[in-house]
Design an enzyme around this catalytic site. Structure first.
Site, PDB file in Angstrom:
ATOM      1  N   THR A 197      41.657  48.035  44.989  1.00  0.00           N
ATOM      2  CA  THR A 197      42.304  48.813  43.745  1.00  0.00           C
ATOM      3  C   THR A 197      41.137  49.510  43.111  1.00  0.00           C
ATOM      4  O   THR A 197      41.669  50.348  42.247  1.00  0.00           O
ATOM      5  CB  THR A 197      42.708  47.245  42.820  1.00  0.00           C
ATOM      6  OG1 THR A 197      43.954  46.919  43.659  1.00  0.00           O
ATOM      7  CG2 THR A 197      43.140  48.114  41.469  1.00  0.00           C
ATOM      8  N   SER A 253      42.325  45.125  50.648  1.00  0.00           N
ATOM      9  CA  SER A 253      41.474  43.626  51.102  1.00  0.00           C
ATOM     10  C   SER A 253      42.565  42.720  51.926  1.00  0.00           C
ATOM     11  O   SER A 253      42.083  41.938  52.682  1.00  0.00           O
ATOM     12  CB  SER A 253      40.506  43.537  50.387  1.00  0.00           C
ATOM     13  OG  SER A 253      41.147  42.498  49.282  1.00  0.00           O
ATOM     14  N   THR A 306      40.068  43.047  45.502  1.00  0.00           N
ATOM     15  CA  THR A 306      39.894  41.675  44.994  1.00  0.00           C
ATOM     16  C   THR A 306      40.518  40.609  45.556  1.00  0.00           C
ATOM     17  O   THR A 306      40.006  39.565  45.572  1.00  0.00           O
ATOM     18  CB  THR A 306      40.437  41.581  43.247  1.00  0.00           C
ATOM     19  OG1 THR A 306      42.055  41.759  43.475  1.00  0.00           O
ATOM     20  CG2 THR A 306      39.768  42.288  42.257  1.00  0.00           C
TER      21      THR A 306
HETATM   22  C1  SIN Z   1      43.185  44.614  47.373  1.00  0.00           C
HETATM   23  O1  SIN Z   1      42.603  43.636  47.481  1.00  0.00           O
HETATM   24  O2  SIN Z   1      42.485  45.555  48.341  1.00  0.00           O
HETATM   25  C2  SIN Z   1      44.078  45.097  46.362  1.00  0.00           C
HETATM   26  C3  SIN Z   1      43.983  44.548  45.195  1.00  0.00           C
HETATM   27  C4  SIN Z   1      42.825  44.686  44.408  1.00  0.00           C
HETATM   28  O3  SIN Z   1      41.712  45.225  44.830  1.00  0.00           O
HETATM   29  O4  SIN Z   1      42.982  43.915  43.108  1.00  0.00           O
END
Ligand code: SIN
Length: 326
Positions: free
Chosen positions: A12, A59, A92
């Protein structure tokens, strides 16, 4: 001025939406490392940055092969005398798994700092630019050396092991072990001196196929215990149970769990509660299970995959004794 490597992997923090008010309907990992850097010109005041794009992933789509590729790249940078520290931008959602993998496999004392964001880069009040700036401050700070892999997020600095994402939307999305954060920002300040540099615990295998399948089973009221047999039949070589409360195993699960242990499948008791540690109980001696200690189920899985891949009885025993961090 220190030289930092920035490895962008997506998430994100590199997310883009059609509208600045859209914080959910966006594409993670859409923007490149150059865009992340351009949003934070203040980075030039603290370090020279060498940026590279390793992945552009949401992720949730990270797999063990990505952990291995990232680990190899970070190790090469740790071994490069021209680099003083490494910042990794990541999603995240599975940050805790990647952080654990790096902590358990890297060798070196230079700072390795992961960061991320909850709001896409296109959002009003995006949190990514400040998180990236703070992570670079951590990586550039002399007191960060010898602390292993760190996660700089929001107002806090966490050690990799024990980290867990504990919020779906809120900006303070992460928590650590029972001891909490080990430092804060503005300026970077640690609450205690670094312990001795943590040694590499497991040698990462060359190939993802060498990391055995370990499954996490989420156990609720009435969840059928035949899941144990199912995952073993499908090739799981280890099991982590995300159990109610303080790692409490329902009576109906005792027999299938003991049977899996008897087949040589390590079974770790973790909690689905999200926060808190799990200590040894009498039932561990009776059934042959192991408490997770301070590791969340997601990280116990990564550690068990590495331990089983290495076939190293000592590290496996250490992992299983009372939890990796008791
Ligand atoms: C991810 O984990 O790539 C998408 C969600 C985020 O980064 O908060």
């Amino acid at each position: 001025m220190p030289t930092l490597a920035l490895i962008a992997t997506g998430g994100t923090i590199a997310g883009a939406a059609a509208s600045a008010t859209d914080t959910t309907g966006y594409t993670a990992g859409a923007l490149g490392a150059d865009a992340l850097l351009a949003a934070v010109p203040q980075l030039a005041e603290i370090a020279q940055i060498r940026a590279e794009q390793l992945f552009k992933l949401d992720s949730k789509d990270m797999e063990p092969g990505h952990w291995l590729a990232l680990g190899r790249r970070v190790q090469a940078l740790l071994d490069d005398d021209a680099i003083d520290g490494i910042v990794i931008t990541h999603g995240t959602d599975t940050l805790e798994e990647t952080a654990a993998f790096l902590q358990l496999t890297l060798a070196g004392t230079k700072p390795v700092v992961l960061t991320a964001a909850m709001r896409p880069a296109t959002a009003l009040s995006a949190d990514g630019p400040m998180n990236l700036y703070n992570a670079a401050c951590v990586a550039a700070h002399p007191d960060s050396a010898g602390r292993g892999t760190l996660v700089s997020f929001g107002e806090a600095i966490f050690p990799a092991l024990g980290l867990r994402k504990c919020q779906t939307h809120r900006l303070d999305a992460f928590a650590g072990t029972s001891a909490g954060a080990i430092g804060r920002h503005d300026p970077v300040r640690y609450f205690a001196p670094a312990a001795d540099a943590p040694a590499r615990t497991f040698a990462a295998p060359a190939d993802a196929a060498a990391l055995p399948r370990v499954d996490v089973l989420y156990v609720g009221a009435g969840t059928p215990p035949d899941l144990v047999d199912l995952v073993v039949a499908n090739g799981a070589r280890g099991i982590v149970l995300a159990l109610p409360g303080n790692g409490s195993l329902p009576a109906a699960w005792e027999s299938p769990v003991a049977a899996a242990v008897a087949q040589g499948i390590p079974v770790i008791r973790a909690s689905r509660a999200g926060m808190g540690a799990i200590g040894r109980k009498a039932l561990d001696a009776r059934l042959g299970t192991h408490p997770t200690g301070e590791l969340p189920a997601s990280q116990a899985r990564v550690a068990l995959m590495l331990a089983l891949a290495g076939g190293d009885a000592t590290t496996l025993a250490r992992l299983l004794a009372d939890g990796y961090i008791p």
